[in-house]
Design a protein around this motif. Structure first.
Motif, PDB file in Angstrom:
ATOM      1  N   LYS A  69       0.840  -1.210   0.000  1.00 27.07           N
ATOM      2  CA  LYS A  69       0.000   0.000   0.000  1.00 27.07           C
ATOM      3  C   LYS A  69       0.865   1.245   0.000  1.00 27.07           C
ATOM      4  O   LYS A  69       0.602   2.192  -0.743  1.00 27.07           O
ATOM      5  N   ASN A  70       1.910   1.252   0.841  1.00 25.46           N
ATOM      6  CA  ASN A  70       2.817   2.403   0.870  1.00 25.46           C
ATOM      7  C   ASN A  70       3.420   2.647  -0.506  1.00 25.46           C
ATOM      8  O   ASN A  70       3.536   3.793  -0.951  1.00 25.46           O
ATOM      9  N   ALA A  71       3.812   1.560  -1.156  1.00 25.41           N
ATOM     10  CA  ALA A  71       4.434   1.684  -2.477  1.00 25.41           C
ATOM     11  C   ALA A  71       3.444   2.314  -3.456  1.00 25.41           C
ATOM     12  O   ALA A  71       3.788   3.242  -4.202  1.00 25.41           O
ATOM     13  N   VAL A  72       2.223   1.807  -3.428  1.00 25.53           N
ATOM     14  CA  VAL A  72       1.201   2.356  -4.325  1.00 25.53           C
ATOM     15  C   VAL A  72       0.986   3.842  -4.039  1.00 25.53           C
ATOM     16  O   VAL A  72       0.967   4.674  -4.941  1.00 25.53           O
ATOM     17  N   GLU A  73       0.862   4.151  -2.756  1.00 22.04           N
ATOM     18  CA  GLU A  73       0.605   5.547  -2.372  1.00 22.04           C
ATOM     19  C   GLU A  73       1.759   6.477  -2.733  1.00 22.04           C
ATOM     20  O   GLU A  73       1.576   7.684  -2.858  1.00 22.04           O
ATOM     21  N   ALA A  74       2.954   5.896  -2.902  1.00 20.42           N
ATOM     22  CA  ALA A  74       4.119   6.729  -3.243  1.00 20.42           C
ATOM     23  C   ALA A  74       4.200   6.980  -4.745  1.00 20.42           C
ATOM     24  O   ALA A  74       5.070   7.714  -5.205  1.00 20.42           O
TER      25      ALA A  74
ATOM     26  N   THR B 251       3.705  11.319   6.362  1.00 18.08           N
ATOM     27  CA  THR B 251       3.818  12.534   5.550  1.00 18.08           C
ATOM     28  C   THR B 251       2.542  12.710   4.735  1.00 18.08           C
ATOM     29  O   THR B 251       2.448  13.626   3.918  1.00 18.08           O
ATOM     30  N   LYS B 252       1.632  11.783   4.971  1.00 18.21           N
ATOM     31  CA  LYS B 252       0.407  11.831   4.164  1.00 18.21           C
ATOM     32  C   LYS B 252      -0.605  12.793   4.767  1.00 18.21           C
ATOM     33  O   LYS B 252      -0.585  13.058   5.969  1.00 18.21           O
ATOM     34  N   GLU B 253      -1.502  13.298   3.903  1.00 14.69           N
ATOM     35  CA  GLU B 253      -2.425  14.313   4.391  1.00 14.69           C
ATOM     36  C   GLU B 253      -3.412  13.712   5.397  1.00 14.69           C
ATOM     37  O   GLU B 253      -3.619  12.489   5.406  1.00 14.69           O
TER      38      GLU B 253
ATOM     39  N   LEU C  22       1.021   4.241  11.299  1.00 16.81           N
ATOM     40  CA  LEU C  22       1.172   3.015  12.101  1.00 16.81           C
ATOM     41  C   LEU C  22       1.619   1.821  11.261  1.00 16.81           C
ATOM     42  O   LEU C  22       1.990   0.785  11.802  1.00 16.81           O
ATOM     43  N   GLY C  23       1.600   1.965   9.939  1.00 18.56           N
ATOM     44  CA  GLY C  23       1.922   0.839   9.064  1.00 18.56           C
ATOM     45  C   GLY C  23       3.329   0.303   9.279  1.00 18.56           C
ATOM     46  O   GLY C  23       3.523  -0.878   9.585  1.00 18.56           O
ATOM     47  N   LEU C  24       4.323   1.168   9.138  1.00 17.31           N
ATOM     48  CA  LEU C  24       5.705   0.692   9.232  1.00 17.31           C
ATOM     49  C   LEU C  24       6.093   0.236  10.644  1.00 17.31           C
ATOM     50  O   LEU C  24       6.754  -0.789  10.791  1.00 17.31           O
TER      51      LEU C  24
END
Ligand code: ADP
Ligand code: MG
Length: 661
Positions: free
Chosen positions: A561-566, A610-612, A619-621
């Motif tokens: 998910k983080n990768a997609v969001e980046a 860093t997300k809005e 909490l993901g990482l």
């Protein structure tokens, strides 16, 4: 010459003072100093008593046998005792302007007679002269220096026959005095030499000038004109010049032969050894070798430290000149006549103490151990006290030295240790960092568990009732408001869910998992926009692992998910699975915006995002980190967020044991 067997050990090490500088090793002509465990020790069975080590040791860690107490006892006993002053005394007692004062001082100690060994030198010179002119072709080594005699007997035994079979001036004096004054006379020799202490049983004690000064101090005897008196007979002639190098030769009238090379003069440990070696090899065609272990007796180890060599030489010359001015030739001749009946002969024995040279294999092995593999490594720097690396290696094999004495080797080892320490420091720092991180996470876990537990039920109620209301109400504006409530309550539930997961991570339930299938499933479970493709690369021999399936699924989906969001602009995500030893490695690379260097440290911190607002919980990482740790694994991140430095993107790499149990 009958060796004095009473004194086996002449020189000792004061262990506390030794700073292991290896100066004594360097100066010892027979390598009688052993360095083991960083401690220098004099090996009495190898020592020739030259006293070089005593002279050179700045720490005063080498001392020689002191006999002042024994001599004091002897003098107290009332036995008739003669002090025999070595001819070097004018070079020692330079502060006493008239030698008669010194003689008086010695007498005051309780000596019945104070005589000059120089007369013994006169006697011996005559014998040497005779020998020199009589001898067959075999060269003669002077035998008046006891250290040289010991050296030849022990380390060049095949040359014992070349030693002049004559006693030293000291023993000659003793024989004369006993003849003149009676056999019961006790003899105390006083001179600059340590080796003299063990030279002969015909002398009762041999003291050094330093010990004589000690006795003066003990008995509070000071130079005083009232004490002045002359030596007891026999008075010496030119023998007084003996202690300077060439001294014996000057008495033998062979100066001319020096220029012809018939006579070789050498002094000091290096020259003496060179001369003897060349002589033993037959390369020197000399008839006489005049050797002095010290640089002339005037530089002996029993002299005070400060004196200068040429100054001392001139003191001797001045004394001799002055002495010969009012010299009683007749009396001297009469005494020399009496001396003629005295036998000055002696003999020497071979006592080989050479240690066998170790095998070349053993030597090579030691050299290798010290990092000396080819000729350019043989520095022969002498820092260890040995002239060459090979000599040092031989001494190590013989148990006399250790590898640490090699300075280049020790420096190299030190550098390696420093590198090792630096490395462990780095490891320590990163371990400390990791510990800090897990502590933080542990606290967060406790806190989260509490909050999540309290919030979960009321949130459930809010969601349930607002959904019910939403179904019942028709009014559009109220409906929009209610939708907002439902949405925000949903968001809260997500956060609380995350917190609960975070708190639950204290246990793992391992089950067997087919890793490739598992990762494929994780990809399918996330929502992936059309502009993003996900690629899976598998390089596994054994596809099975043991993980907590639920927890590990969370890790993978979070990272995906983080990768997609980046990657708002789209691109490719690569998931690769490989193995290394007992571990499997899962890497997730994206072509997204990357993480700035200053944020790299923070990404695993709970609530860092860093997300809005509304999108990220931060909490993901931390959750991933905790789960990976629970599986005894490691998670690392590499990233680039600066397009100038190349393609941007982030790679998270997880390394996990196949079976963490
Ligand atoms: P969240 O996703 O809720 O923000 P995470 O703990 O998952 O919380 O991530 C923390 C932060 O780490 C993100 O806000 C983002 O700044 C950064 N981050 C994580 N993964 C990536 C990635 N693949 N690319 C760029 N930044 C990332
Ligand atoms: Mg996230």
């Amino acid at each position: 010459m009958a060796h004095n067997t009473n004194y086996r050990q002449l020189v000792f090490t004061v262990k506390d003072r030794c700073r292991v500088c290896y100066t004594c090793v360097r100066e010892c002509p027979v390598k009688a100093i052993k360095i083991i465990n960083g401690q220098a020790e004099v090996l009495s069975e190898r020592c020739i008593g030259c006293g070089n080590c005593v002279r050179v040791c700045r720490q005063e860690a080498k001392v020689y046998l002191r006999l002042t107490d024994e001599v004091s006892e002897l003098l107290k006993s009332g036995q008739r005792t003669a002090a025999c002053l070595a001819p070097s005394f004018p070079a020692e007692f330079t502060e006493i302007k008239d030698y008669r004062i010194l003689v008086g001082m010695v007498k005051k100690l309780g000596f019945e007679l104070v005589t000059e060994v120089a007369f013994g030198a006169d006697m011996v010179s005559v014998a040497y002269k005779k020998l020199y002119h009589q001898q067959d072709s075999k060269g003669i080594i002077n035998s008046d220096c006891p250290a040289i005699v010991y050296y030849v007997e022990h380390y060049l035994p095949e040359m014992v026959d070349n030693l002049a079979p004559l006693v030293s001036p000291m023993v000659a004096s003793s024989r004369f005095l006993k003849k003149k004054y009676g056999d019961d006379l006790q003899i105390v020799f006083i001179g600059p030499c340590v080796a003299k202490k063990a030279e002969s049983d015909e002398i009762d004690y041999a003291l050094t000038f330093t010990e004589l000064r000690e006795m003066f101090r003990q008995h509070r005897i000071k130079p005083d004109e009232d004490l002045a008196c002359d030596f007891d007979p026999p008075f010496a002639g030119k023998g007084a010049i003996f202690p300077v190098s060439h001294g014996l030769l000057q008495n033998m009238d062979v100066e001319a032969d020096i220029t012809k090379g018939n006579v070789i003069v050498a002094e000091g440990r290096i020259n003496v050894k060179d001369a003897l070696t060349e002589f033993s090899q037959g390369t020197l065609n000399a008839r006489h070798l005049e050797l002095l272990c010290c640089e002339g007796c005037i530089m002996g180890p029993g002299m005070s430290e400060e004196g200068k060599k040429y100054m001392r030489r001139s003191c001797i010359s001045n004394y001799v000149t002055q002495k010969l001015e009012d010299f009683d030739q007749e009396q001297w001749k009469a005494n020399m006549e009496l001396a003629k009946s005295i036998d000055l002969s002696t003999s020497f024995v071979q006592m080989d103490r050479r240690t066998p040279i170790p095998s070349s294999n053993d030597i090579a092995e030691i050299l290798k151990k010290m990092g000396k593999n080819d000729p350019s490594d043989f520095l022969d720097c002498g820092a260890c006290g040995y002239d060459t690396c090979v000599e040092h290696a031989i001494a190590i094999v013989q148990g006399l030295a250790e590898t640490e004495m090699c300075l280049p080797y020790t420096i190299e080892k030190l550098h390696q240790s420093i590198d090792k320490v630096n490395l462990s420091n780095q490891e320590l720092a990163s371990a400390r960092e990791a510990l800090k991180q897990s502590e933080k996470l542990a606290h967060m876990g406790q806190l989260s568990a509490g909050i999540a537990h309290e919030l979960n039920n009321p949130l459930g109620v809010i969601t349930l009732y607002s959904n019910l209301l939403l179904d019942e109400i028709a009014d559009d504006t109220t409906k929009t408001d209610l939708k907002l409530i439902v949405e925000q309550a949903e968001r809260c539930r997500k956060i609380v869910g995350g917190l609960l997961n975070f708190a639950r991570k204290n246990q793992v339930r391992l089950t067997q998992i087919h890793l490739e299938k598992f990762v494929s499933r994780s990809i399918q479970s996330i929502i992936c926009p059309e502009n993003i493709t996900i690629k899976l690369q598998v390089d596994l021999d054994d596809p099975y692992v043991f993980f907590d399936a639920d927890q590990m699924m969370q890790v993978l989906t979070n990272l995906e998910k983080n990768a997609v969001e980046a990657m708002p602009e789209g691109g490719e995500i690569t998931l690769s699975i490989s193995e290394k030893g007992e571990d499997v490695i899962i890497a997730i690379s994206d072509q997204g915006i990357g993480i700035s260097p200053e944020n790299m440290e923070k990404v695993f911190t709970p609530f860092f995002t860093t997300k809005e607002v509304g999108k990220g919980t931060g909490l993901g990482l931390p959750l991933c980190y905790g789960i990976v740790k629970m599986h005894k694994g490691k998670i690392d991140v590499k990233s680039n967020n600066e397009p100038e430095k190349g393609p941007t993107g982030t790679t998270f790499t997880i390394r996990l044991p196949r079976n963490p149990a």
